[in-house]
Design a protein around this motif. Structure first.
Motif, mmCIF file in Angstrom:
data_model
loop_
_atom_site.group_PDB
_atom_site.id
_atom_site.type_symbol
_atom_site.label_atom_id
_atom_site.label_comp_id
_atom_site.label_asym_id
_atom_site.label_seq_id
_atom_site.Cartn_x
_atom_site.Cartn_y
_atom_site.Cartn_z
ATOM 1 N N GLY A 35 -61.238 12.693 -43.912
ATOM 2 C CA GLY A 35 -60.565 11.415 -43.660
ATOM 3 C C GLY A 35 -59.080 11.605 -43.398
ATOM 4 O O GLY A 35 -58.495 10.939 -42.538
ATOM 5 N N GLY A 36 -58.467 12.517 -44.142
ATOM 6 C CA GLY A 36 -57.056 12.827 -43.914
ATOM 7 C C GLY A 36 -56.822 13.432 -42.546
ATOM 8 O O GLY A 36 -55.848 13.109 -41.868
ATOM 9 N N LEU A 37 -57.739 14.301 -42.135
ATOM 10 C CA LEU A 37 -57.627 14.873 -40.790
ATOM 11 C C LEU A 37 -57.750 13.787 -39.724
ATOM 12 O O LEU A 37 -57.052 13.815 -38.713
ATOM 13 N N GLY A 38 -58.633 12.825 -39.938
ATOM 14 C CA GLY A 38 -58.767 11.705 -39.008
ATOM 15 C C GLY A 38 -57.501 10.871 -38.947
ATOM 16 O O GLY A 38 -57.082 10.426 -37.868
ATOM 17 N N ALA A 39 -56.878 10.652 -40.103
ATOM 18 C CA ALA A 39 -55.631 9.886 -40.141
ATOM 19 C C ALA A 39 -54.511 10.620 -39.407
ATOM 20 O O ALA A 39 -53.718 10.002 -38.689
ATOM 21 N N ILE A 40 -54.463 11.926 -39.571
ATOM 22 C CA ILE A 40 -53.457 12.716 -38.852
ATOM 23 C C ILE A 40 -53.703 12.626 -37.347
ATOM 24 O O ILE A 40 -52.767 12.474 -36.558
ATOM 25 N N GLY A 41 -54.970 12.690 -36.936
ATOM 26 C CA GLY A 41 -55.291 12.564 -35.515
ATOM 27 C C GLY A 41 -54.907 11.200 -34.961
ATOM 28 O O GLY A 41 -54.370 11.095 -33.857
ATOM 29 N N ALA A 42 -55.169 10.149 -35.738
ATOM 30 C CA ALA A 42 -54.801 8.803 -35.292
ATOM 31 C C ALA A 42 -53.285 8.659 -35.184
ATOM 32 O O ALA A 42 -52.776 8.058 -34.230
ATOM 33 N N ALA A 43 -52.552 9.225 -36.148
ATOM 34 C CA ALA A 43 -51.093 9.158 -36.088
ATOM 35 C C ALA A 43 -50.560 9.947 -34.894
ATOM 36 O O ALA A 43 -49.586 9.540 -34.260
#
Length: 68
Positions: A35-43
């Motif tokens: 989930g953190g990796l997804g958030a980094i990708g979205a940012a």
């Protein structure tokens, strides 16, 4: 970022998650990391385009997913 890059990133996240799970990482920790990796990708998508590109990607995903 083109479709080839997106496919490579998707496969990388799937392999990473599967590898961590098979190595004995608790599922909650594994999902939190992914989930953190997804958030980094979205940012990363939101930063250069002022959020417009992220909204476009989310809208495209919603339209494609709505037909299924």
């Amino acid at each position: 970022m083109g479709p080839t890059h997106a496919l490579i990133l998707l496969l990388s996240v799937l392999v990473l998650g599967s590898g961590l799970f098979l190595a004995g990482t608790p599922l909650e920790t594994d999902l939190t990391l992914l989930g953190g990796l997804g958030a980094i990708g979205a940012a990363t998508l939101a930063a250069p385009g002022g959020g417009r590109r992220l909204l476009a990607v989310l809208a495209e995903t919603a339209v494609r997913g709505g037909g299924k």
